[in-house]
Design an enzyme around this catalytic site. Structure first.
Site, PDB file in Angstrom:
ATOM      1  N   HIS A  47      24.805  45.477  54.312  1.00 22.92           N
ATOM      2  CA  HIS A  47      24.530  45.982  52.979  1.00 22.92           C
ATOM      3  C   HIS A  47      24.860  47.462  52.760  1.00 22.92           C
ATOM      4  CE1 HIS A  47      22.594  42.115  52.500  1.00 22.92           C
ATOM      5  NE2 HIS A  47      22.340  42.387  51.221  1.00 22.92           N
ATOM      6  N   ARG A  64      30.281  42.696  57.520  1.00 21.50           N
ATOM      7  CA  ARG A  64      29.288  42.483  56.477  1.00 21.50           C
ATOM      8  C   ARG A  64      27.945  43.131  56.825  1.00 21.50           C
ATOM      9  NH1 ARG A  64      25.297  39.554  54.155  1.00 21.50           N
ATOM     10  NH2 ARG A  64      25.622  38.970  51.972  1.00 21.50           N
ATOM     11  N   GLU A 110      23.603  42.967  23.599  1.00 25.09           N
ATOM     12  CA  GLU A 110      25.031  42.779  23.334  1.00 25.09           C
ATOM     13  C   GLU A 110      25.384  41.318  23.550  1.00 25.09           C
ATOM     14  OE1 GLU A 110      27.391  45.053  26.116  1.00 25.09           O
ATOM     15  OE2 GLU A 110      26.000  44.685  27.753  1.00 25.09           O
ATOM     16  N   ARG A 142      36.576  55.428  31.676  1.00 21.34           N
ATOM     17  CA  ARG A 142      35.402  54.606  31.960  1.00 21.34           C
ATOM     18  C   ARG A 142      35.476  54.046  33.384  1.00 21.34           C
ATOM     19  NH1 ARG A 142      33.989  49.578  28.091  1.00 21.34           N
ATOM     20  NH2 ARG A 142      35.874  48.764  29.090  1.00 21.34           N
ATOM     21  N   TYR A 196      35.766  47.192  37.526  1.00 22.76           N
ATOM     22  CA  TYR A 196      36.987  46.663  36.926  1.00 22.76           C
ATOM     23  C   TYR A 196      37.134  47.160  35.492  1.00 22.76           C
ATOM     24  CZ  TYR A 196      34.557  43.330  33.890  1.00 22.76           C
ATOM     25  OH  TYR A 196      33.769  42.767  32.914  1.00 22.76           O
ATOM     26  N   LYS A 211      30.681  49.083  34.635  1.00 26.21           N
ATOM     27  CA  LYS A 211      31.521  47.868  34.547  1.00 26.21           C
ATOM     28  C   LYS A 211      31.824  47.379  35.967  1.00 26.21           C
ATOM     29  CE  LYS A 211      35.264  46.099  31.628  1.00 26.21           C
ATOM     30  NZ  LYS A 211      34.420  45.264  30.747  1.00 26.21           N
ATOM     31  N   LEU A 258      27.167  47.736  27.900  1.00 23.91           N
ATOM     32  CA  LEU A 258      28.414  48.378  28.291  1.00 23.91           C
ATOM     33  C   LEU A 258      28.894  49.242  27.131  1.00 23.91           C
ATOM     34  CD1 LEU A 258      30.713  48.588  30.410  1.00 23.91           C
ATOM     35  CD2 LEU A 258      31.887  46.811  29.086  1.00 23.91           C
TER      36      LEU A 258
END
Length: 275
Positions: free
Chosen positions: A100, A98, A176, A50, A31, A144, A200
């Site tokens: 992995h 579902r 951070e 990014r 995101y 991110k 990040l």
């Protein structure tokens, strides 16, 4: 309110998220949050760059390129008549039974929407209070991703202590904030953690470092200790929605005199010019 769903703008109530979307079940996605000032997205190209890097790092093939995505986001901002606020942009690996491993044939899903949000003027002027807590997140904080539970828990820890941010550390080394990058000023020199896998690579962080160089403020990208926080001349955090926010106390202990310092103010002014 219009939203972007894959390659079209539509109304929010006309779409749904599949119960087997991998973003929902695995946090398998990425995101970005982009600030909008007076109807214009700030550092849009840097955010999209990014976004693409995050996609590459998790081996997610985006359905279209940068220019087309930027065009969709500009159209979304205009459609919703957003003046001051944010754009939230997300891509998931898609819906599949579902399991992995990466699913065969799954199609990535892109969603973006806008949100009105005033600038944090009170915090910019008066500063924020912070608390210290251990950094319990995974070791690829440079991506991110949607895996934000560690950050959520840290932010809640701060809120429950009457603070606006949690400053994270690994073995006594500051990394951070829960949703920000951290800068320390000592003897006229600016310090911040190097842009490696433990933090990040913040867009506002990069703008701040560039502004510091232009203003003749030495900046060193090197880790510092939690003890250094309490000996700092100034401390501030940066982020898309927080901009450059002074930190005036940590766990109730004042940073220097408990007021924003001159270098912080100088960088805030430089950032304001960019806006």
């Amino acid at each position: 309110m219009a939203i972007l769903y894959n390659d079209r703008l539509t109304e929010r109530d006309r779409i749904h998220v599949d119960i087997e979307d991998r973003a929902y079940q695995f946090g398998d996605g990425i995101y970005e949050v982009i600030r909008v000032y007076e109807g214009r997205p700030f550092c849009l190209s840097e955010h999209i760059q990014r976004f693409e890097r995050s996609a590459e790092e998790i081996r997610l093939q985006l359905p279209y390129g940068r220019k087309r995505l930027e065009g969709f986001l500009q159209e979304l901002i205009a459609k919703n008549r957003l003046k001051d606020g944010t754009v939230y942009l997300q891509a998931s690996r898609g819906a599949a039974p579902r399991s992995h491993p990466f699913p065969d044939g799954a199609r990535p899903v892109i969603i973006a929407y806008t949100q009105e949000a005033p600038r944090p003027l009170q915090f910019l002027e008066q500063g924020i209070q912070a608390t210290l807590t251990k950094d319990i997140r995974w070791l690829r904080c440079d991506i991110k991703t949607l895996n934000l539970l560690g950050a959520v828990l840290a932010k809640q820890y701060a809120v429950e202590r009457g603070c606006q941010e949690a400053i994270l550390h690994r073995d006594g080394r500051v990394t951070e904030g829960s949703a920000t990058n951290v800068f320390l000023v000592k003897d006229g020199i600016l310090y911040t953690h190097p842009a490696n896998h433990l933090i990040l690579h913040g867009i506002t962080r990069a703008v701040t470092i560039e502004a510091a160089k232009e203003e003749g403020i030495p900046c060193r990208e090197e880790a510092f200790t939690t003890d250094s926080l309490f000996r700092a001349d100034e401390l501030f955090v940066t982020g898309t929605t927080t901009e450059i926010s002074p930190v005036i106390s940590i766990d109730g202990r004042k940073v220097n005199k408990g007021t924003p310092g001159p270098i912080t103010r100088k960088l805030q002014q430089a950032f304001e010019k960019r806006i």
